[in-house]
Design an enzyme around this catalytic site. Structure first.
Site, PDB file in Angstrom:
ATOM      1  N   GLY A  99       0.824  -1.198   0.000  1.00  0.00           N
ATOM      2  CA  GLY A  99       0.000   0.000   0.000  1.00  0.00           C
ATOM      3  C   GLY A  99       0.850   1.236   0.000  1.00  0.00           C
ATOM      4  O   GLY A  99       2.058   1.168   0.145  1.00  0.00           O
ATOM      5  N   SER A 100       0.190   2.353  -0.187  1.00  0.00           N
ATOM      6  CA  SER A 100       0.894   3.626  -0.212  1.00  0.00           C
ATOM      7  C   SER A 100      -0.127   4.748  -0.175  1.00  0.00           C
ATOM      8  O   SER A 100      -1.297   4.555  -0.500  1.00  0.00           O
ATOM      9  CB  SER A 100       1.740   3.768  -1.487  1.00  0.00           C
ATOM     10  OG  SER A 100       2.608   2.683  -1.672  1.00  0.00           O
ATOM     11  N   ASN A 101       0.339   5.916   0.199  1.00  0.00           N
ATOM     12  CA  ASN A 101      -0.431   7.144   0.042  1.00  0.00           C
ATOM     13  C   ASN A 101       0.373   8.094  -0.834  1.00  0.00           C
ATOM     14  O   ASN A 101       1.595   8.181  -0.703  1.00  0.00           O
ATOM     15  CB  ASN A 101      -0.676   7.837   1.378  1.00  0.00           C
ATOM     16  CG  ASN A 101      -1.374   6.953   2.388  1.00  0.00           C
ATOM     17  OD1 ASN A 101      -2.362   6.321   2.068  1.00  0.00           O
ATOM     18  ND2 ASN A 101      -0.852   6.906   3.610  1.00  0.00           N
TER      19      ASN A 101
END
Length: 810
Positions: free
Chosen positions: A256-258
């Protein structure tokens, strides 16, 4: 290396290079200089009297600033610095892609998992014994195709790979007998060649495709000469539950990442502003590594590389800053082959009514035995023109006399990644960056979010996606949705072709993208919610291919809190700057608590259970954040791990017209089950001797050299925290111990007239060596929410208090 020849060698060119070497020797050149002159590069380019000269300057936290006049020298310096910090881990990963783990550690063992302060070498993307891992990499990847891909592509990626080889081997020579304890004296630490680097890069492309099916590929291999055993009948119905569970696990375990890009409409200086916050492994060579790479006048980018890939993959230059998030798109599909029943081997298939023979590849794995000898085992793997044969008996995907199944993986031999990241790093605006994405089509499985100094922002899913338009999902070609399985007997059901794109994949020009001057963002949810003011549905009538993900569906709590906190900030102050972005990155709001507790806690008043009332008192006093000083965060995490699974818990259902704020409200019928979940969580904490109001930083820790470093951050999609950590253990008496995945390289970048202004953190530090000064320094900074200022210009680099420069020559 003995037994391995350099790619693209040609006898006449080798003779020519040897003649030059003899002439140099006659002129009194050193043996090292003669060896350098005789080295043949790939694609037939001769490096005659190629003297390497590269400057490597280290600044605070061990960040190398590598500066050279050509790309080969640039990678040489990068490899040398990277090996200084991570040689054992990298050497271990080279064994994996070579298919040589069994030779040194035995076929039944598994790759090294991080224990204490030792590095971890096991992949987070597949879990195989060494023997199966070796067969996968030897069988699945074709070094000939990788060589050909680099030979036909741009020259700079080849030069980078060649330079990395030479720089790494130079390090091994210079540090012989002085390696870190984890691999000191190990026979498996040895020089590498171009093929090794091609395999290292190729492995990164497979994370969301080939490695997901690695066990199924190995299961499809046959022992040469053994009787062919085909299933008598193909099952009428396939059970894809195991595949669905595997894909869900891949998404849930931490990929995941933002990323958030703010444009001139809302930035304080009218220029672009970027927050990049990838959540990625804290172990294995998928760890990021900070670096600044410069070839004056041609390339100048700073940020991080990933596991030996010699290009900045997330970072910034003087005009553009970018980050990546893992996309919801699928980067594979499967086909069902109709087999020719007259072939008892099951290796002839029918395509458009014509018989076609599968191709095959036989590989041999050497495995260390208990007595120290090596045993050799061989397997033959088979391929149709669509891809590799796979077998998953538990799903009914057997190889019968009537049918076989194929994995179509367009990333299998994707040699465009380095060229793509170079193109991004050279871009002078987000428009140039988008043009590079459209031209190269090299990103394997990530979205791109970017901002430029002119105040423009970009979101694009330019990842490698099979060219399967919506019509193929509705015209009878799709046989099984859950396995993305299509009819492999008809060309009409095969992958299509876009102009200017590699065969069988979509052009990014026909994929989801958006360019704006207010903001764009992504937290691994659908491209649909890139900007709440303008939902991205795609072209009429069907939108984008279903392989890019779904639209009009409920979004994760992490996505929702990301947009919600930005909206609230912009409502308070129309324009924001670098410190505001940093506050968003580390806000540590737990959105699930914000949605649930206001309605749940009043229900505690009527509870006759003293334990429930005590738990409610703790949560009432909690700040509803996941900061190190937050008291009640551990209790809520354990509660929500149960309560989040309660069905029909929301009063207001999901509304596609308002995906940021719905669903919400606690349904009255769900409250008793939630209070029961709270009692279970409280009992668990008390059984472990953990106070209900225990401080999060005392129970969420990263051990380094005997020191428990307290960590802030929640668990992402499940509890709605923007800052996400996936801990290596569940709750123990000592807490959640060690990070497995999570926040890794976090950067905030803005632009001023004099250049980029970047603050960043590499949460786990530059080195896996416990004796390195850069082993835990940034982990402690992360604990304190401190940011490092990155020096980009030569003036800033040389004024860094820890500046130290070295020049490497060869």
């Amino acid at each position: 290396m003995q037994g391995r020849t350099s790619a693209f060698q040609h006898p006449y060119k080798l003779l020519f290079a040897t003649t030059i070497a003899l002439a140099l020797a006659a002129c009194g050149r050193s043996e090292e200089e003669v060896q350098s002159a005789t080295m043949s590069s790939t694609a037939g380019h001769i490096v005659s009297s190629a003297r390497i000269k590269v400057d490597v300057a280290r600044t605070s936290h061990g960040i190398p600033h590598v500066r050279a006049t050509d790309f080969r020298s640039l990678a040489y310096g990068l490899a040398y610095a990277y090996a200084q910090d991570n040689v054992c881990m990298f050497a271990d990963s080279v064994l994996t892609v070579r298919g040589e783990r069994s030779r040194y550690f035995g076929a039944e063992a598994r790759p090294r998992q991080r224990t204490g302060d030792e590095y971890g070498g096991g992949s987070g993307f597949m879990d195989l014994k060494n023997g199966d891992s070796d067969f996968f990499f030897k069988g699945y990847l074709d070094i000939g195709q990788l060589r050909a891909g680099y030979a036909s592509g741009a020259s700079e990626p080849r030069q980078l790979l060649e330079g990395f080889v030479e720089g790494y081997n130079r390090y091994l020579k210079d540090y012989a007998g002085k390696l870190p304890a984890a691999c000191a004296g190990a026979k498996w630490v040895k020089p590498i060649d171009f093929d090794d680097m091609a395999l290292v890069v190729a492995e990164k492309a497979l994370h969301a495709s080939g490695q997901v099916f690695a066990a199924d590929f190995v299961a499809g291999g046959r022992v040469p000469g053994a009787p062919v055993q085909l299933a008598k009948l193909a099952p009428r119905k396939l059970d894809t539950s195991t595949l669905v569970a595997q894909l869900d696990k891949l998404r849930e375990q931490g990929i995941g990442s933002n990323a958030l890009a703010v444009g001139k409409d809302h930035s304080s200086n009218g220029r672009g502003l970027l927050l990049g916050n990838p959540h990625f492994p804290w172990t294995t060579s998928d760890r990021f590594y900070q670096a600044h790479l410069t070839v004056p006048g041609r390339y100048d980018a700073m940020g991080v590389i990933i596991g030996g890939v010699p290009a900045v993959v997330i970072g910034f230059n003087k005009d553009v800053a970018w980050s990546h998030t893992v996309t919801t798109a699928y980067h594979f599909n499967t086909f069902r082959l109709a087999l020719d029943a007259t072939d008892p081997t099951g290796t002839t298939y029918l395509y458009d009514g014509q018989r076609r023979k599968m191709t095959s590849k036989t590989v041999t794995v050497e495995a260390l035995q208990a007595n120290g000898s090596l045993a050799r085992t061989s397997k033959t793997f088979y391929f149709s023109h669509q891809g590799a044969i796979i077998v998953r008996p538990e799903a009914g995907m057997t190889w019968s006399s009537q049918a076989a199944f194929v994995l179509a993986d367009p990333n299998r031999h994707n040699t465009r990644m380095i060229e793509q990241w170079l193109g991004i790093g050279k871009s002078g605006s987000v428009r140039e960056l988008k043009a590079s994405l459209d031209k190269v089509v090299g990103l394997p499985w990530v979205n791109t979010v970017a901002a430029d100094r002119d105040g423009n922002t970009l979101y694009a899913d330019a990842s490698v996606v099979p060219h399967m338009y919506t019509d193929k999902f509705i015209n009878g070609c799709l046989l099984l949705q859950e396995a993305l399985m299509f009819d492999g007997s008809s060309s009409g059901c095969g992958a299509g072709q876009d102009r200017g794109a590699p065969n069988g994949v979509f052009s990014p020009a026909n994929a989801p993208w958006m360019m704006r001057t207010d903001y764009v963002g992504n937290s691994n949810d659908s491209y649909w919610l890139t900007n709440p003011k303008s939902l991205l549905n795609g072209p009429a009538p069907y939108g984008y291919s279903p392989l890019y993900g779904s639209v009009g569906i409920e979004q994760s709590l992490r996505t929702r809190v990301g947009f919600r906190q930005l909206e609230e900030l912009l409502a308070q102050k129309r324009r924001i700057g670098l410190t505001d972005m940093q506050a968003l990155a580390f806000s540590n709001r737990v959105h699930a608590a914000e949605l649930v507790l206001p309605e749940l806690l009043p229900a505690c008043a009527g509870s006759a259970d003293a334990q429930v009332r005590q738990a409610c008192t703790t949560l009432q006093a909690w700040d509803r954040r996941a900061d190190v000083d937050s008291r009640g965060a551990v209790l809520f995490r354990e509660f929500w791990s149960i309560a989040s699974r309660i069905p029909n818990k929301w009063t207001t259902p999901f509304d596609p017209a308002d995906p940021v704020h719905t669903p919400n409200g606690v349904a009255a019928a769900a409250k008793p089950d939630m209070l029961a979940a709270l009692k279970t969580a409280a009992a668990k904490l008390q059984s472990l001797g953990i106070p209900l109001d225990g401080r999060l930083g005392d129970y969420q820790v990263e051990p380094r050299n005997g020191v428990r470093i307290p960590l802030h951050g929640g668990i992402g999609d499940e509890d709605g925290s923007y800052s996400s950590l996936t801990m290596a253990t569940g709750l123990t008496p000592g807490g959640y111990m060690g990070v497995y995945w999570g926040q890794s390289y976090i950067q905030t970048v803005s632009f001023e007239p004099q250049g980029p202004v970047a603050h960043a953190l590499l949460t786990y530090g530059q080195s896996v060596d416990p004796k390195s000064p850069w082993y835990a320094d940034q982990t402690k900074m992360y604990s304190r929410k401190e940011w490092a200022v990155l020096p980009f210009t030569q003036e800033k680099i040389k004024s860094d208090p820890n500046y130290k420069a070295t020049t490497l020559r060869e």
